[in-house]
Design a protein around this motif. Structure first.
Motif, PDB file in Angstrom:
ATOM      1  N   ARG A  32       0.835  -1.211   0.000  1.00  0.00           N
ATOM      2  CA  ARG A  32       0.000   0.000   0.000  1.00  0.00           C
ATOM      3  C   ARG A  32       0.866   1.255   0.000  1.00  0.00           C
ATOM      4  NH1 ARG A  32      -2.723  -3.158   3.917  1.00  0.00           N
ATOM      5  NH2 ARG A  32      -4.601  -4.078   3.023  1.00  0.00           N
ATOM      6  N   GLU A  33       1.911   1.252   0.820  1.00  0.00           N
ATOM      7  CA  GLU A  33       2.812   2.403   0.868  1.00  0.00           C
ATOM      8  C   GLU A  33       3.531   2.588  -0.465  1.00  0.00           C
ATOM      9  OE1 GLU A  33       6.609   4.231   3.300  1.00  0.00           O
ATOM     10  OE2 GLU A  33       5.678   2.404   4.058  1.00  0.00           O
ATOM     11  N   ALA A  34       3.997   1.498  -1.056  1.00  0.00           N
ATOM     12  CA  ALA A  34       4.684   1.579  -2.350  1.00  0.00           C
ATOM     13  C   ALA A  34       3.772   2.184  -3.414  1.00  0.00           C
ATOM     14  CB  ALA A  34       5.163   0.197  -2.778  1.00  0.00           C
ATOM     15  N   ALA A  35       2.519   1.785  -3.418  1.00  0.00           N
ATOM     16  CA  ALA A  35       1.566   2.341  -4.383  1.00  0.00           C
ATOM     17  C   ALA A  35       1.334   3.824  -4.115  1.00  0.00           C
ATOM     18  CB  ALA A  35       0.254   1.572  -4.336  1.00  0.00           C
ATOM     19  N   ASP A  36       1.270   4.201  -2.850  1.00  0.00           N
ATOM     20  CA  ASP A  36       1.032   5.597  -2.476  1.00  0.00           C
ATOM     21  C   ASP A  36       2.188   6.511  -2.861  1.00  0.00           C
ATOM     22  OD1 ASP A  36      -1.475   5.084  -1.443  1.00  0.00           O
ATOM     23  OD2 ASP A  36      -0.801   5.026   0.642  1.00  0.00           O
ATOM     24  N   ILE A  37       3.412   6.023  -2.737  1.00  0.00           N
ATOM     25  CA  ILE A  37       4.566   6.889  -2.976  1.00  0.00           C
ATOM     26  C   ILE A  37       5.150   6.776  -4.383  1.00  0.00           C
ATOM     27  CG2 ILE A  37       5.161   6.954  -0.536  1.00  0.00           C
ATOM     28  CD1 ILE A  37       7.468   5.014  -1.150  1.00  0.00           C
ATOM     29  N   CYS A  38       4.626   5.872  -5.191  1.00  0.00           N
ATOM     30  CA  CYS A  38       5.129   5.727  -6.564  1.00  0.00           C
ATOM     31  C   CYS A  38       4.907   7.042  -7.325  1.00  0.00           C
ATOM     32  CB  CYS A  38       4.434   4.581  -7.275  1.00  0.00           C
ATOM     33  SG  CYS A  38       4.964   4.377  -8.995  1.00  0.00           S
TER      34      CYS A  38
END
Length: 64
Positions: free
Chosen positions: A49-55
């Motif tokens: 979820r974090e990776a998707a948010d910060i991409c």
């Protein structure tokens, strides 16, 4: 959870691989995202979820 990444949108920033290294990596040739695990377990869900948010390009996506 189902993880996907659009390599046509990816800019190779590598934040996904740094945030969720068990799920994402970068291609050695061009630095674009590689999904290592399209169906990660619950232990990796928060990192995905974090990776998707910060991409920065929006290339990383997931569905619950």
């Amino acid at each position: 959870m189902r993880v996907t990444a659009d390599r046509n949108v990816c800019i190779g920033a590598g934040l996904c691989a740094l945030t969720a290294p068990g799920v994402f990596d970068q291609d050695d040739d061009n630095g674009l995202v590689k999904v290592l695990d399209t169906d990660p377990d619950a232990a990796d869900a928060a990192a995905v979820r974090e990776a998707a948010d910060i991409c920065p390009s929006g290339a990383v996506a997931f569905t619950e």
